[in-house]
Design a protein around this motif. Sequence first.
Motif, mmCIF file in Angstrom:
data_model
loop_
_atom_site.group_PDB
_atom_site.id
_atom_site.type_symbol
_atom_site.label_atom_id
_atom_site.label_comp_id
_atom_site.label_asym_id
_atom_site.label_seq_id
_atom_site.Cartn_x
_atom_site.Cartn_y
_atom_site.Cartn_z
ATOM 1 N N MET A 73 -15.359 -18.012 -0.023
ATOM 2 C CA MET A 73 -13.975 -17.889 0.438
ATOM 3 C C MET A 73 -13.816 -16.557 1.164
ATOM 4 O O MET A 73 -14.596 -15.622 0.949
ATOM 5 N N ASP A 74 -12.793 -16.487 2.024
ATOM 6 C CA ASP A 74 -12.489 -15.222 2.686
ATOM 7 C C ASP A 74 -11.266 -14.605 2.015
ATOM 8 O O ASP A 74 -10.741 -15.132 1.021
ATOM 9 N N PHE A 75 -10.789 -13.482 2.562
ATOM 10 C CA PHE A 75 -9.688 -12.773 1.913
ATOM 11 C C PHE A 75 -8.384 -13.576 1.935
ATOM 12 O O PHE A 75 -7.592 -13.510 0.989
ATOM 13 N N ALA A 76 -8.151 -14.337 3.000
ATOM 14 C CA ALA A 76 -6.952 -15.173 3.035
ATOM 15 C C ALA A 76 -7.022 -16.248 1.952
ATOM 16 O O ALA A 76 -6.018 -16.572 1.305
ATOM 17 N N ASP A 77 -8.228 -16.788 1.734
ATOM 18 C CA ASP A 77 -8.401 -17.793 0.672
ATOM 19 C C ASP A 77 -8.081 -17.212 -0.701
ATOM 20 O O ASP A 77 -7.521 -17.898 -1.564
ATOM 21 N N VAL A 78 -8.453 -15.957 -0.920
ATOM 22 C CA VAL A 78 -8.180 -15.316 -2.207
ATOM 23 C C VAL A 78 -6.680 -15.348 -2.501
ATOM 24 O O VAL A 78 -6.248 -15.711 -3.607
ATOM 25 N N LEU A 79 -5.876 -14.979 -1.510
ATOM 26 C CA LEU A 79 -4.420 -14.979 -1.704
ATOM 27 C C LEU A 79 -3.899 -16.397 -1.887
ATOM 28 O O LEU A 79 -3.060 -16.657 -2.764
ATOM 29 N N ALA A 80 -4.371 -17.319 -1.028
ATOM 30 C CA ALA A 80 -3.873 -18.700 -1.089
ATOM 31 C C ALA A 80 -4.254 -19.367 -2.409
ATOM 32 O O ALA A 80 -3.423 -20.033 -3.046
ATOM 33 N N HIS A 81 -5.511 -19.220 -2.851
ATOM 34 C CA HIS A 81 -5.948 -19.832 -4.111
ATOM 35 C C HIS A 81 -5.167 -19.255 -5.299
ATOM 36 O O HIS A 81 -4.800 -19.987 -6.226
ATOM 37 N N THR A 82 -4.917 -17.942 -5.276
ATOM 38 C CA THR A 82 -4.184 -17.332 -6.395
ATOM 39 C C THR A 82 -2.744 -17.812 -6.417
ATOM 40 O O THR A 82 -2.202 -18.128 -7.490
ATOM 41 N N ALA A 83 -2.111 -17.892 -5.240
ATOM 42 C CA ALA A 83 -0.730 -18.400 -5.183
ATOM 43 C C ALA A 83 -0.673 -19.838 -5.686
ATOM 44 O O ALA A 83 0.242 -20.210 -6.449
ATOM 45 N N ASP A 84 -1.632 -20.664 -5.282
ATOM 46 C CA ASP A 84 -1.665 -22.058 -5.743
ATOM 47 C C ASP A 84 -1.883 -22.129 -7.250
ATOM 48 O O ASP A 84 -1.246 -22.935 -7.949
ATOM 49 N N MET A 85 -2.779 -21.292 -7.750
ATOM 50 C CA MET A 85 -3.086 -21.292 -9.179
ATOM 51 C C MET A 85 -1.846 -20.943 -9.999
ATOM 52 O O MET A 85 -1.530 -21.614 -10.999
ATOM 53 N N PRO A 117 3.391 -13.734 5.735
ATOM 54 C CA PRO A 117 3.961 -14.885 5.010
ATOM 55 C C PRO A 117 3.096 -15.307 3.819
ATOM 56 O O PRO A 117 3.629 -15.720 2.779
ATOM 57 N N LEU A 118 1.773 -15.214 3.948
ATOM 58 C CA LEU A 118 0.894 -15.583 2.837
ATOM 59 C C LEU A 118 1.057 -14.606 1.674
ATOM 60 O O LEU A 118 1.094 -15.015 0.500
ATOM 61 N N GLN A 119 1.152 -13.327 1.951
ATOM 62 C CA GLN A 119 1.366 -12.341 0.896
ATOM 63 C C GLN A 119 2.732 -12.535 0.239
ATOM 64 O O GLN A 119 2.866 -12.398 -0.982
ATOM 65 N N ARG A 120 3.740 -12.848 1.034
ATOM 66 C CA ARG A 120 5.071 -13.109 0.469
ATOM 67 C C ARG A 120 5.029 -14.335 -0.439
ATOM 68 O O ARG A 120 5.683 -14.364 -1.489
ATOM 69 N N ARG A 121 4.264 -15.346 -0.047
ATOM 70 C CA ARG A 121 4.134 -16.547 -0.884
ATOM 71 C C ARG A 121 3.517 -16.197 -2.235
ATOM 72 O O ARG A 121 3.960 -16.685 -3.290
ATOM 73 N N LEU A 122 2.480 -15.338 -2.229
ATOM 74 C CA LEU A 122 1.857 -14.917 -3.484
ATOM 75 C C LEU A 122 2.836 -14.090 -4.317
ATOM 76 O O LEU A 122 2.928 -14.279 -5.540
ATOM 77 N N LEU A 123 3.568 -13.190 -3.679
ATOM 78 C CA LEU A 123 4.550 -12.374 -4.401
ATOM 79 C C LEU A 123 5.606 -13.257 -5.056
ATOM 80 O O LEU A 123 5.991 -13.029 -6.218
ATOM 81 N N ASP A 124 6.061 -14.267 -4.347
ATOM 82 C CA ASP A 124 7.041 -15.201 -4.916
ATOM 83 C C ASP A 124 6.466 -15.934 -6.125
ATOM 84 O O ASP A 124 7.168 -16.174 -7.121
ATOM 85 N N ALA A 125 5.183 -16.288 -6.055
ATOM 86 C CA ALA A 125 4.546 -16.962 -7.188
ATOM 87 C C ALA A 125 4.483 -16.030 -8.388
ATOM 88 O O ALA A 125 4.744 -16.442 -9.532
ATOM 89 N N TRP A 126 4.143 -14.774 -8.163
ATOM 90 C CA TRP A 126 4.105 -13.804 -9.260
ATOM 91 C C TRP A 126 5.488 -13.625 -9.896
ATOM 92 O O TRP A 126 5.612 -13.550 -11.113
ATOM 93 N N LEU A 127 6.513 -13.542 -9.067
ATOM 94 C CA LEU A 127 7.864 -13.289 -9.570
ATOM 95 C C LEU A 127 8.450 -14.491 -10.303
ATOM 96 O O LEU A 127 9.155 -14.343 -11.304
ATOM 97 N N GLY A 128 8.176 -15.706 -9.798
ATOM 98 C CA GLY A 128 8.826 -16.881 -10.378
ATOM 99 C C GLY A 128 10.327 -16.820 -10.127
ATOM 100 O O GLY A 128 10.769 -16.595 -8.996
#
Length: 703
Positions: A194-206, A234-245
Motif C-alpha cells: 500500500m502507499d501512504f494514501a492507502d494507509v489513511l483510506a484503510h484506517t478511515a474504513d477500519m 479531503p482524505l485526511q478530513r475523512r480520517l479525522l471525522d472517523a476518529w471523532l465520530g
Amino acid sequence: MTSRDQDLEALLTELDPEQREAVTAEPGPVCILAGAGTGKTRAVTHRIAWRVRRGDLRGQHVTAVTFTARAAGEMRDRLRGLGVTGVNARTFHSAALRQLRFFGARRFGGQVPELADSTIKFIGIAAARAGLKTSRAKNFDLATEIEWAASSLIGPDDYVDTIARLGREAPTDPADVAKVYAAYVEAKRRAGVMDFADVLAHTADMVAEDESAADRIRSQYRFFVVDEFQDVTPLQRRLLDAWLGERDDLTVVGDASQTIYSFTGATSRFLLDFTRRYPEATLVRLVRDYRSTPQVVGLANQIIAESSGREAAMRLELVGQQPDGPEVFADTYQDEAEEAEMVARRCSQLIADGVGPSEIAVLYRTNAQSQAYEESMAAYGVPTVITGAQRFFDRPEVRQAVVALRSAVKTDVGELPLAEAVPAALEAIGWRPGAAPAGGAQREQYEAVAALAGLAAQYEGSSLSEFCAELGRRASEQHAPAVEGVTLASLHSAKGLEWDAVFLVGLADGTLPTMFARTDAAREEERRLLYVGITRARRLLHLSYGLSRHPGGRERKLSRFLAPLGLGGFPRAPEPKQAATRGKSKPRSKVLNCSGCGKPLTDARDRKLGHCPDCPSTMDEELFERLREWRLAAARDGGKPAFTVFTDVTLVAIAERCPASDGELAALHGIGRSKLDKYGPAVLSLVNGGTVEEALALSRAES
C-alpha cells in the motif's frame, strides 16, 4: 487560590491575551487563526497542558496531528517541558499506520500490507500494463497526479469527468492517466503493498466499519488537535471525522494565507468553513508576530494584502513585536550565475561577522535552482544543508557515528560524563571537535556528526546509554538535530522553519509565479508561497533575481508580486497601460538605442549603460574611482559587502551620465527610492566635484 489554580495561572503568565483566550477556551470546537510567527505552537502546547492540568483528561487521551515528523518531535519536547507526557503527537500517516498495524490484521486476513518501497516503481509497472511509453520524469508526474486524486477522494473511474469539471490540467491525456491509475491500484493489490494514501483510506474504513476498533480508538483518544489545518486533504478530513465520530472536542490551527500544498490535494476550505460546520466554535486570531522585524512584517503584509479568492476572507494583518531591524535588501543581477555567486559571498561575509551558518537560508522556487548555489557556496567554503535531501539519520556518516556511540557504552568511555563521553566515542571514526575541514562534501559530513555531538548538551546529566536510547527515539521519529550549515531549500520545504537571515532568490516572473500557474487560483497560491518565504526571516531579508537565466540570455521581468512595491534595487514597475482605442494598434514596447552608433540594445548590461560595448565610453574615470572609494567606505560603515551599496554597473552608469539631480539619478538602474534617500546626496556631491570624505559624511548623516 488552590494549588491547582496557581498551577494553571502560572501556565498563562507568558502568554499574550489572544493566546490566553485560545488556551483557556472550553472543551469543544476551537479554531485558532495563527499568522506566521505568532506563537501557534506555544498556544497549542499550552492548551493541551491546560486541559491535562485542569483534569479534563490525561496526556494519553490527546492526539495532536502535525504535518511533519520534525514538528511532532518539537511538540512532544515542548509538552515534556510543560510536564505533560503520553500525548500521541504524530503526522496523519504515522498515527494511521500505527492504528492499522495494531487493529488491521483481521481486516486483511491476518497480514497488513507493507508500505511500498517506491511508488515510482509501481507507476512504471502500471504504465507498461496500460500500454503507455513513459520516462522517469513522466512517471514522477503521473505519481504526483495520482497522489492528488487519491487525496482528493477521486477514484480511477471518476478521474476524467472530475478534472474536466474542475478545469484541472492533467500531465498527459486524462484517459491515459485514468488507465495508469487503475493499473496502479491493481499492481499494488497483486504485490500486497500500500502507499501512504492507502494507509489513511484503510484506517478511515477500519474505524468506520469495525465497531470494536472504533470503540477502542475513540475511548483512547478523546481530544484532537490538528496543526496546519489549511493544508488538510479531503482524505485526511475523512480520517479525522472517523476518529471523532459524533464528538466535537477538536482544536484546529491554521492560516489561510499559508495554503501552499494544493498540488497534493490540500485545501483551505475545511479551515474556511470551520465555523459554518461548528456554529458554536470558539474563534481566536493570533496576529502578534514575535519572529520578524517590523520591516519584514511590513513587506509580508504588503504582499498578502493584494491576495484574492476565498483565502483573503480570513487574511490576517500581522503586527510586528520585535525591535526595528535593517531594511529589506533587494538587488538585480546580470544572470543567475552572478546572483548565486553574490549570495554565496554575502553568506560568507555574514558567517565571518558572527552569524551561525545554521541561522542562514537560501530559498528558491524549485529544487532545480539549488545546483548553482551548492557550487557557489562550495567555492566560498560555506557549509550547506540541503533540505529535502537524504534524511539525517540515514546519512552514512551519522549511522557510523551512532554505531560508534553505542559501541562505546560498554567501554570505559561509557562511564564518563556525557559531555566527555560523546567526543571520546566519536574519535573512533576520526571526528574531533574544532577540526572542521574546508568547505564542500567533507565539511558537510563533519557538521552532520557535529550536530550529534551538539545534541548531547541538551541531555546533560544523562548517561551515554540513555543518550543512545534518545538517538534511537529521534531516529524512529525522524526528529533530526540542527546541522551547522547554510540551509538550501525550496519554498515549500521551508514551511514551518525560520532563520535569522533569509535570501529569497530567483524572483523573476515565470519562476515566481511559475509559468505553469495559468489560473487565478494557481497564481494566488504562488503569492502565498512568496508570503511564506518572506515570513521565514527573523531579521535579515535579501530579495534578488537575475535579469537573464544565462549570460547574454533573454531579459526577464521582476516577479509581478514585487514589481509594484518599488523596492530599492529592483526595476520600477511600468506605468499602467492605457486602454486601447478602438481601431488603433497597441503601442510597441520602447526600443533602446546605443547613444554612440544608434543600434538597438538587446543585452541587459548594455541597456543599463545606454551603449553597446564597441562604442566608446563617456565614463569619467576619475569620478568612477572616487565613487568606488566612497562605496567601499560606506559599505564598511554598514558592515556589509560593497556591492550591496551599488553594483559596479550602477557606478559605471553614474560615472558616464553624471546625473545632476535626484530625478536623473533615480532614472539609473539599481537606484530605487531607498538607495536614493540614503546615498543620493553623497553621490551628487561626488558628481559635483566633492571629496570622498565629504560624500562619506553625507551618507553617514543619512544612515
